[in-house]
Enzyme design. Sequence first.
Site, PDB file in Angstrom:
ATOM      1  N   GLN A  73     -27.413 -35.595  -4.239  1.00 28.81           N
ATOM      2  CA  GLN A  73     -27.635 -34.307  -3.577  1.00 28.81           C
ATOM      3  C   GLN A  73     -29.123 -33.998  -3.411  1.00 28.81           C
ATOM      4  O   GLN A  73     -29.519 -33.386  -2.420  1.00 28.81           O
ATOM      5  CB  GLN A  73     -26.949 -33.204  -4.412  1.00 28.81           C
ATOM      6  CG  GLN A  73     -26.630 -31.960  -3.637  1.00 28.81           C
ATOM      7  CD  GLN A  73     -25.328 -32.045  -2.858  1.00 28.81           C
ATOM      8  OE1 GLN A  73     -24.332 -32.532  -3.367  1.00 28.81           O
ATOM      9  NE2 GLN A  73     -25.325 -31.584  -1.621  1.00 28.81           N
ATOM     10  N   LYS A  81     -30.172 -35.923  -0.257  1.00 33.54           N
ATOM     11  CA  LYS A  81     -29.418 -35.400   0.887  1.00 33.54           C
ATOM     12  C   LYS A  81     -29.990 -34.051   1.307  1.00 33.54           C
ATOM     13  O   LYS A  81     -30.282 -33.808   2.475  1.00 33.54           O
ATOM     14  CB  LYS A  81     -27.944 -35.242   0.476  1.00 33.54           C
ATOM     15  CG  LYS A  81     -27.049 -34.767   1.585  1.00 33.54           C
ATOM     16  CD  LYS A  81     -25.697 -34.259   1.110  1.00 33.54           C
ATOM     17  CE  LYS A  81     -24.990 -35.123   0.113  1.00 33.54           C
ATOM     18  NZ  LYS A  81     -23.541 -34.804   0.027  1.00 33.54           N
ATOM     19  N   LYS A 103     -25.052 -30.181  -9.001  1.00 29.45           N
ATOM     20  CA  LYS A 103     -23.613 -30.419  -8.848  1.00 29.45           C
ATOM     21  C   LYS A 103     -22.909 -29.926 -10.100  1.00 29.45           C
ATOM     22  O   LYS A 103     -23.509 -29.895 -11.174  1.00 29.45           O
ATOM     23  CB  LYS A 103     -23.358 -31.923  -8.696  1.00 29.45           C
ATOM     24  CG  LYS A 103     -22.071 -32.243  -7.969  1.00 29.45           C
ATOM     25  CD  LYS A 103     -22.280 -32.244  -6.490  1.00 29.45           C
ATOM     26  CE  LYS A 103     -20.974 -32.396  -5.739  1.00 29.45           C
ATOM     27  NZ  LYS A 103     -21.237 -32.607  -4.308  1.00 29.45           N
ATOM     28  N   ASP A 128     -16.312 -28.770  -3.230  1.00 31.83           N
ATOM     29  CA  ASP A 128     -16.287 -30.237  -3.165  1.00 31.83           C
ATOM     30  C   ASP A 128     -14.814 -30.592  -3.354  1.00 31.83           C
ATOM     31  O   ASP A 128     -13.957 -29.730  -3.105  1.00 31.83           O
ATOM     32  CB  ASP A 128     -17.207 -30.831  -4.260  1.00 31.83           C
ATOM     33  CG  ASP A 128     -17.531 -32.312  -4.015  1.00 31.83           C
ATOM     34  OD1 ASP A 128     -18.425 -32.592  -3.213  1.00 31.83           O
ATOM     35  OD2 ASP A 128     -16.879 -33.195  -4.609  1.00 31.83           O
ATOM     36  N   THR A 132     -19.105 -30.642   7.533  1.00 35.84           N
ATOM     37  CA  THR A 132     -19.323 -32.004   7.014  1.00 35.84           C
ATOM     38  C   THR A 132     -18.738 -33.033   7.977  1.00 35.84           C
ATOM     39  O   THR A 132     -19.401 -34.018   8.343  1.00 35.84           O
ATOM     40  CB  THR A 132     -18.717 -32.171   5.602  1.00 35.84           C
ATOM     41  OG1 THR A 132     -19.108 -31.051   4.799  1.00 35.84           O
ATOM     42  CG2 THR A 132     -19.191 -33.454   4.961  1.00 35.84           C
ATOM     43  N   ASN A 171     -10.772 -31.568   3.853  1.00 38.21           N
ATOM     44  CA  ASN A 171     -11.625 -30.900   4.825  1.00 38.21           C
ATOM     45  C   ASN A 171     -12.515 -31.875   5.633  1.00 38.21           C
ATOM     46  O   ASN A 171     -12.606 -31.778   6.856  1.00 38.21           O
ATOM     47  CB  ASN A 171     -12.461 -29.925   3.994  1.00 38.21           C
ATOM     48  CG  ASN A 171     -13.489 -29.216   4.782  1.00 38.21           C
ATOM     49  OD1 ASN A 171     -14.603 -29.704   4.878  1.00 38.21           O
ATOM     50  ND2 ASN A 171     -13.125 -28.105   5.367  1.00 38.21           N
ATOM     51  N   SER A 220     -24.309 -24.926   4.566  1.00 39.65           N
ATOM     52  CA  SER A 220     -24.334 -24.017   3.417  1.00 39.65           C
ATOM     53  C   SER A 220     -25.676 -23.294   3.362  1.00 39.65           C
ATOM     54  O   SER A 220     -25.747 -22.102   3.056  1.00 39.65           O
ATOM     55  CB  SER A 220     -24.171 -24.792   2.101  1.00 39.65           C
ATOM     56  OG  SER A 220     -22.811 -24.973   1.797  1.00 39.65           O
TER      57      SER A 220
HETATM   58  N1  GLU Z   1     -20.007 -30.791  -1.739  1.00 36.44           N
HETATM   59  C1  GLU Z   1     -20.728 -30.917  -0.526  1.00 36.44           C
HETATM   60  C2  GLU Z   1     -21.684 -32.089  -0.606  1.00 36.44           C
HETATM   61  O1  GLU Z   1     -21.378 -33.062  -1.246  1.00 36.44           O
HETATM   62  C3  GLU Z   1     -21.365 -29.622  -0.071  1.00 36.44           C
HETATM   63  C4  GLU Z   1     -22.332 -29.001  -1.019  1.00 36.44           C
HETATM   64  C5  GLU Z   1     -22.821 -27.609  -0.615  1.00 36.44           C
HETATM   65  O2  GLU Z   1     -22.441 -27.121   0.441  1.00 36.44           O
HETATM   66  O3  GLU Z   1     -23.586 -27.065  -1.383  1.00 36.44           O
HETATM   67  O4  GLU Z   1     -22.725 -32.127  -0.005  1.00 36.44           O
END
Ligand code: GLU
Length: 450
Positions: A109, A112, A124, A164, A207, A238, A382
């Site tokens: 993350q 990303k 996370k 998630d 996503t 989703n 987000s």
């Molecule tokens: N769980 C999603 C990811 O893996 C979204 C995380 C979010 O929106 O904060 O990126």
Amino acid sequence: MGAYINKVLENIKKASQPTFLQAATEVLHSIEPILRADKRYEQHSILERLVVPEKVTQFRIVWIDDKGKAQTNLGYRVQFSSALGPYKGGLRFHPSVNLDVLKFLGFEQIFKNSLTGLMIGGGKGGSDFDPKGKSEGEIMRFCQAFMLELSKIIGANTDVPAGDIGVGGREIGYMFGAYKKLTNLFDGTLTGKGLKWGGSLARTEATGYGCVYFADEMLKKAKDSLEGKVCSVSGSGNVAIYTIEKLAAFGAKAVTISDSSGFVYDKEGIDLELLKEIKEVKRGRVSDYAKAKKGAEFVSVDKYKKGTNGVWSVKCDGAFPSATENELNLADIKTLYKNGCRFVAEGANMPSSLESINFMLAQKDFHFAPAKAANAGGVATSQLEMQQNAGMAQWSFEEVDKKLHNIMKDIFHNSYETAKEFKHSGNLVVGSNIAGFRKVAEAMLEHGYC
Ligand code: GLU
């Protein structure tokens, strides 16, 4: 430089966290070119610091089941890096959740979120709670009990969790309700909220849509397109649903979906309305789709060839792994390639094993879109939700979707150009990891030792 990377990885090995080690190995080896070119990162121990979360919280969750019995689960939040903004990342409710899995997800993350170009750090969290088979009341009571602890460490400018696996709009709603009561605040601390109470339009779709936008950009660069392509999609949540929807908009056809019990092959193309009805309304399984759709075939997991994921045995032009980590291994990618598949775009986090990634990168006629670039559309949207909350505003679907599309284009071009800059043209693993890393590492240098 290899010695520096190996020393850092050796330390991770001591913790016996194989999934985190896998994620760190992929990232650290692929950023070797920038570590060699710029010695400041080693000098200031950037890697040693980056692989250790800033803070990890583990807590007990006690909730009452429908029989009146107290149940206990483990809850976690890994606040990995705040170099670029408040910790940001989803919550996963699944029996496989442990610290190893959450550290891998939190680590991914960081890069990303950096790639989105927006102000968000990496984090996370989640629980080993299994939502499967639980009643509505049990889900609500669990979410409330979870928030009892989580609320102490999150905040709109501190840490902003989202969904998630196992956490969707319903769970975010119950958690937000509890958060509000516990803190006396109505703010943007959670994303993926309902549209009537601070959620962003297009967040649900983001996503999947983003992954297809990325694949479109990648194919365009190769003078190809999604038009007329037959695609295999894994998962049925989703990410899978909105990947399938956007593929259709680009003139491609998705022919598979899957869950933990098996996969469905529908050669006419997955009927999206039926899939949404089964998954989003009835909360059913993919086998229910096969029962309801003439011509669709369900193959259960016990029929899969040993060591393979059956969904990848279907002939296709491109694959969109959208279920979970390590769902596409070396045997799977070899089968896909033999059957004519020439691109993979990862909607899930780390769905491909290290060996399958190396296989894809070694093929001259293959295009690989790695997760932290291809699935960044969810977290990017987000952050758009956070922006709207901070300004007490709500943007239109078109506005958010357009921003999302531009962000995905930017991530592709940034990754592509960075790969070229470091003499790995076409290698989006190198490109996205270096581009994500560079921004975080520079911020860390500017912040001093902390
Ligand atoms: N769980 C999603 C990811 O893996 C979204 C995380 C979010 O929106 O904060 O990126």
